[in-house]
Design an enzyme around this catalytic site. Structure first.
Site, PDB file in Angstrom:
ATOM      1  N   LYS A 124       6.462  -1.957   2.025  1.00  0.00           N
ATOM      2  CA  LYS A 124       5.487  -1.577   2.501  1.00  0.00           C
ATOM      3  C   LYS A 124       4.042  -2.526   2.357  1.00  0.00           C
ATOM      4  O   LYS A 124       3.159  -2.086   1.409  1.00  0.00           O
ATOM      5  CB  LYS A 124       5.108   0.009   1.996  1.00  0.00           C
ATOM      6  CG  LYS A 124       4.260   0.979   2.723  1.00  0.00           C
ATOM      7  CD  LYS A 124       4.087   2.129   2.234  1.00  0.00           C
ATOM      8  CE  LYS A 124       3.032   3.154   3.235  1.00  0.00           C
ATOM      9  NZ  LYS A 124       3.795   3.458   4.551  1.00  0.00           N
ATOM     10  N   GLU A 133      12.177   2.377  14.255  1.00  0.00           N
ATOM     11  CA  GLU A 133      11.297   3.523  13.578  1.00  0.00           C
ATOM     12  C   GLU A 133       9.792   3.359  14.765  1.00  0.00           C
ATOM     13  O   GLU A 133       9.801   2.633  15.506  1.00  0.00           O
ATOM     14  CB  GLU A 133      10.796   3.171  11.974  1.00  0.00           C
ATOM     15  CG  GLU A 133      10.209   1.849  11.973  1.00  0.00           C
ATOM     16  CD  GLU A 133       9.843   1.437  10.430  1.00  0.00           C
ATOM     17  OE1 GLU A 133      10.216   2.339   9.707  1.00  0.00           O
ATOM     18  OE2 GLU A 133       9.961   0.226  10.312  1.00  0.00           O
ATOM     19  N   TYR A 161       0.960  -1.073  -0.001  1.00  0.00           N
ATOM     20  CA  TYR A 161      -0.084   0.071   0.051  1.00  0.00           C
ATOM     21  C   TYR A 161       0.769   1.128  -0.060  1.00  0.00           C
ATOM     22  O   TYR A 161       2.139   1.210   0.150  1.00  0.00           O
ATOM     23  CB  TYR A 161      -0.986  -0.095   1.269  1.00  0.00           C
ATOM     24  CG  TYR A 161      -0.314   0.133   2.683  1.00  0.00           C
ATOM     25  CD1 TYR A 161      -0.682   1.648   3.180  1.00  0.00           C
ATOM     26  CD2 TYR A 161       0.605  -0.628   3.336  1.00  0.00           C
ATOM     27  CE1 TYR A 161       0.093   2.009   4.344  1.00  0.00           C
ATOM     28  CE2 TYR A 161       0.835  -0.237   4.469  1.00  0.00           C
ATOM     29  CZ  TYR A 161       0.782   1.096   5.126  1.00  0.00           C
ATOM     30  OH  TYR A 161       1.293   1.328   6.310  1.00  0.00           O
ATOM     31  N   LEU A 203      11.010   1.232   6.891  1.00  0.00           N
ATOM     32  CA  LEU A 203      10.525   1.870   5.690  1.00  0.00           C
ATOM     33  C   LEU A 203      11.369   2.986   5.075  1.00  0.00           C
ATOM     34  O   LEU A 203      11.755   3.694   6.056  1.00  0.00           O
ATOM     35  CB  LEU A 203       9.108   2.047   5.999  1.00  0.00           C
ATOM     36  CG  LEU A 203       8.322   2.453   4.781  1.00  0.00           C
ATOM     37  CD1 LEU A 203       8.007   1.288   3.801  1.00  0.00           C
ATOM     38  CD2 LEU A 203       6.877   3.101   5.128  1.00  0.00           C
ATOM     39  N   ARG A 207      -8.704 -20.651  -1.485  1.00  0.00           N
ATOM     40  CA  ARG A 207      -7.321 -20.219  -0.717  1.00  0.00           C
ATOM     41  C   ARG A 207      -6.368 -21.156  -0.719  1.00  0.00           C
ATOM     42  O   ARG A 207      -6.535 -22.589  -0.737  1.00  0.00           O
ATOM     43  CB  ARG A 207      -7.773 -20.427   0.645  1.00  0.00           C
ATOM     44  CG  ARG A 207      -6.654 -20.049   1.655  1.00  0.00           C
ATOM     45  CD  ARG A 207      -7.150 -20.209   3.178  1.00  0.00           C
ATOM     46  NE  ARG A 207      -6.032 -19.736   4.257  1.00  0.00           N
ATOM     47  CZ  ARG A 207      -5.271 -20.524   4.693  1.00  0.00           C
ATOM     48  NH1 ARG A 207      -5.356 -21.609   4.246  1.00  0.00           N
ATOM     49  NH2 ARG A 207      -4.322 -19.924   5.691  1.00  0.00           N
ATOM     50  N   ARG A 216       8.107   3.908  -4.752  1.00  0.00           N
ATOM     51  CA  ARG A 216       8.249   2.835  -3.716  1.00  0.00           C
ATOM     52  C   ARG A 216       7.298   1.882  -3.973  1.00  0.00           C
ATOM     53  O   ARG A 216       7.365   0.665  -3.609  1.00  0.00           O
ATOM     54  CB  ARG A 216       7.971   3.890  -2.376  1.00  0.00           C
ATOM     55  CG  ARG A 216       8.486   2.977  -1.333  1.00  0.00           C
ATOM     56  CD  ARG A 216       8.296   3.460   0.156  1.00  0.00           C
ATOM     57  NE  ARG A 216       6.854   4.077   0.193  1.00  0.00           N
ATOM     58  CZ  ARG A 216       6.723   4.877   1.435  1.00  0.00           C
ATOM     59  NH1 ARG A 216       7.556   5.236   2.331  1.00  0.00           N
ATOM     60  NH2 ARG A 216       5.648   5.338   1.519  1.00  0.00           N
TER      61      ARG A 216
END
Length: 287
Positions: A151, A183, A33, A207, A101, A52
């Protein structure tokens, strides 16, 4: 007001948006995301977020369902349709929804990625009162997986960290690995000692923040000294100042760590100045 969202090529009322129960983002957290800020109805650092995003997709061997040019147009259209002057646009891409799945990745020839975008309208984002009083953080152990540079939508532990902070009467948590700060739960972390800004260097451990990159560039242009290295939580508690950066907070002063006040317990000189520079420069470059 019902928002208009974007799902797999369609603009829809949020009440009509649907994703399959077999989508791997739902079942496996198999997705990435980005969050892009909007100021004055324009996009902040869109190019950085797009680059990114592609890096995250490449690292997970996931195909992009949209070109950078089309993605920009979707962002702009959502801003227009939802009348966003200040806020954010959330983008998520997953590996898609196979017929059932399975741990094994589906064949990309038969299973297309899922793409979803929606807006969050946040008036007063740039003039957030919290920036004037600063925030409090606690420290928690960093037990996330080892590829934090991607991310991904694996956000359970960061969510738990924010809840730990809330229960402790703080605003956020800084995560600690082997005694060193990695972070924040959704932001990059910095301390200031003397006239030096110290923050962890880029690696798989953190990140690679788009706001981080811009703020460090602006800091150096303003003749501020920047040192990228690990720092301990004890060192952070003894710092003159501290702050975080992210797309949703820009530059936010930290005035207390684990109950220990930094300096006089109010924002110092460096973080507010960097916030001012970042907002001014970002508005000039917004698209």
């Amino acid at each position: 007001m019902t928002r208009t969202v974007y799902v797999n090529g369609e603009y829809l009322p949020e009440t009509e948006a649907k994703v399959s129960i077999f989508d791997r983002g739902f079942l496996m957290a198999d997705g990435v995301y980005e969050v892009t800020s909007v100021l004055d109805g324009k996009l902040i650092d869109f190019d950085g977020h797009a680059v990114r995003l592609q890096r995250s997709l490449d690292e997970l061997e996931m195909q992009s369902p949209i070109s950078k040019e089309d993605l920009l147009e979707v962002h702009r259209e959502l801003v227009r349709l939802n009348g966003v002057e200040e806020g954010m646009i959330y983008l998520q891409i997953t590996r898609g929804a196979p017929d059932d799945r399975d741990f094994v990745f589906p064949d990309p020839e038969t299973t297309a990625p899922t793409i979803v975008l929606f807006t969050q309208n946040k008036p007063g984002l740039a003039d957030n009162p919290a920036a004037k009083k600063g925030m409090k953080v606690i420290s928690i152990e960093d037990i996330r997986w080892g590829r934090r540079d991607i991310k991904t939508v694996q956000l359970l532990y960061p969510s738990m960290g924010k809840m730990m902070a809330k229960k402790a009467g703080a605003d956020d948590a800084w995560m600690i690995q082997d005694g060193f700060v990695t972070e924040g739960t959704s932001n990059n972390a910095y301390i200031v000692k003397g006239n030096k800004i110290i923050t962890r260097a880029k690696s798989n451990d953190i990140l690679h923040g788009i706001t981080r990159a811009a703020v460090l560039r602006f800091a150096e242009e303003a003749q501020m000294e920047v040192e990228e290295r690990n720092f301990t939580i004890d060192e952070a508690r003894e710092a003159d100042e501290a702050f975080i950066t992210s797309a949703s907070t820009f530059v936010m002063p930290v005035v207390e760590i684990d109950g220990a006040k930094l300096g006089d317990g109010v924002p110092g000189r460096v973080a507010p100045r960097l916030r001012e520079i970042y907002l001014d420069e970002s508005r000039k470059a917004a698209i």
